[in-house]
Design an enzyme around this catalytic site. Structure first.
Site, mmCIF file in Angstrom:
data_model
loop_
_atom_site.group_PDB
_atom_site.id
_atom_site.type_symbol
_atom_site.label_atom_id
_atom_site.label_comp_id
_atom_site.label_asym_id
_atom_site.label_seq_id
_atom_site.Cartn_x
_atom_site.Cartn_y
_atom_site.Cartn_z
ATOM 1 N N HIS A 146 0.812 -1.221 0.000
ATOM 2 C CA HIS A 146 0.000 0.000 0.000
ATOM 3 C C HIS A 146 0.846 1.273 0.000
ATOM 4 O O HIS A 146 0.828 2.069 0.936
ATOM 5 C CB HIS A 146 -1.015 0.018 1.151
ATOM 6 C CG HIS A 146 -0.551 -0.609 2.438
ATOM 7 N ND1 HIS A 146 0.387 -0.035 3.242
ATOM 8 C CD2 HIS A 146 -0.901 -1.773 3.041
ATOM 9 C CE1 HIS A 146 0.586 -0.794 4.305
ATOM 10 N NE2 HIS A 146 -0.181 -1.861 4.195
ATOM 11 N N ASP A 186 -5.912 -3.391 1.755
ATOM 12 C CA ASP A 186 -5.556 -3.061 3.142
ATOM 13 C C ASP A 186 -6.797 -2.596 3.902
ATOM 14 O O ASP A 186 -6.734 -1.710 4.759
ATOM 15 C CB ASP A 186 -4.465 -1.995 3.191
ATOM 16 C CG ASP A 186 -3.834 -1.858 4.580
ATOM 17 O OD1 ASP A 186 -3.661 -2.893 5.247
ATOM 18 O OD2 ASP A 186 -3.524 -0.731 4.994
ATOM 19 N N HIS A 232 -13.164 -0.471 11.305
ATOM 20 C CA HIS A 232 -13.166 -0.102 12.723
ATOM 21 C C HIS A 232 -14.506 0.546 13.043
ATOM 22 O O HIS A 232 -14.989 1.398 12.296
ATOM 23 C CB HIS A 232 -12.040 0.883 13.038
ATOM 24 C CG HIS A 232 -10.672 0.321 12.849
ATOM 25 N ND1 HIS A 232 -10.152 -0.669 13.654
ATOM 26 C CD2 HIS A 232 -9.711 0.608 11.928
ATOM 27 C CE1 HIS A 232 -8.926 -0.968 13.251
ATOM 28 N NE2 HIS A 232 -8.637 -0.213 12.203
ATOM 29 N N ALA A 281 -6.363 3.761 13.082
ATOM 30 C CA ALA A 281 -6.005 3.989 11.683
ATOM 31 C C ALA A 281 -6.600 2.884 10.830
ATOM 32 O O ALA A 281 -6.512 1.710 11.164
ATOM 33 C CB ALA A 281 -4.488 4.020 11.524
#
Length: 290
Positions: free
Chosen positions: A125, A198, A202, A214
């Site tokens: 990424h 990726d 959350h 993050a």
């Protein structure tokens, strides 16, 4: 044609053995190489090993020793096919968070490739112009993945008009010229760049917090997001390679025989999926899965 081991003499009639070795490693070939030569100077041994040889044996040889070294190399090579997939950032507190990927290249990735020239590496990424250029210029055994968010957003998405935690991920989005460089790499058609989401779901309360997590949850609409970028850049003919072919070919895996189909049409991304805010929340994308 593939080989389990190469026994290489340095004194070849056209190209030197060192030239053959250097070319092989620059093309990402990881086959174990044992140099077999009459050159016994320490400098020759160091040069051969630094160029990517796995062993160095000086003539005249004992056949039992040669066969033992061959057995050792082939045993060792059985586990060599595993690539290194790495999140490329330093974590030193004195390095600015927007510079950590570029510093990682200089401090870690360049020496790693120099010391282990046959190792397959995926720079995960990537987010910077430096990373895109480094991978493009690196040997064939170095590749990179790119997320959908790093094709679409720069750091303004996270900081302008207030802190926007759902645009916060690591590596963090960078300046606009970095986004454009990464996007150009993705849509270039180069087999060194391929899809890697990726994706990181959350819950809202863990993002909208004094110390938020993050990660961006992009998986539900990743293909629609990626193809939108390729469409905007006039690179639809390169999308299948990026999404479905470059990755498995780099890893030496067969291509997936199953297919998915996307066509132009509205995809409305919900504000939330359960307790998670997805990437492109509340937007309407111009492509949909059918």
């Amino acid at each position: 044609e593939s080989f389990d081991l190469v026994v290489l003499d340095l004194g070849l009639p056209r190209l030197s053995g060192m030239q053959v070795l250097t070319r092989a490693r620059s093309r990402g070939q990881t086959v174990p190489v044992l140099i077999l030569t009459a050159r016994d100077a320490t400098g020759d041994k160091v040069s051969g090993l630094d160029a990517g040889a796995d062993d160095y044996l000086v003539k005249p040889i004992d056949l039992d020793e040669l066969t033992a070294r061959i057995r050792a190399l082939t045993r060792r090579s059985a586990g060599r096919a595993e690539p290194l997939l790495i999140h490329g950032e330093v974590t030193d507190q004195d390095v600015d968070i927007f510079d950590r990927e570029a510093v990682f290249i200089e401090r870690t990735l360049e020496p790693l490739i120099r010391d282990l020239p046959a190792l397959k590496i995926v720079f995960e990424h990537i987010t910077t112009a430096e990373a895109a250029q480094f991978v493009a210029d690196a040997p064939a055994n170095v590749a990179a993945t790119i997320t959908p968010q790093h094709l679409h957003i720069n750091r303004n998405a996270m900081l302008v008009g207030g802190i926007r935690p759902h645009a916060y991920c690591l590596p963090v989005a960078k300046r606009e010229h970095h986004r454009l460089a990464v996007r150009n790499a993705a849509t270039s058609g180069s087999p060194k760049f391929f899809l890697g989401t990726d994706s990181a779901p959350h819950a809202v309360h863990t993002k909208e917090a004094s110390c938020g997590c993050a990660g961006i949850f992009n998986a539900p609409f990743a293909l629609e997001s990626y193809i939108t970028a390729f469409d905007q850049d006039g690179a639809l003919d390169r999308f299948e390679g990026f999404a479905s072919e470059h990755g498995p070919r780099f890893y030496g895996l067969p291509l997936n025989e199953a297919t998915v189909t996307l066509k132009r049409g509205e995809t409305k991304v919900p504000e939330r999926i359960g307790e998670v805010v997805p990437f492109h929340a509340g937007e309407t994308l111009g492509w949909k899965l059918v």
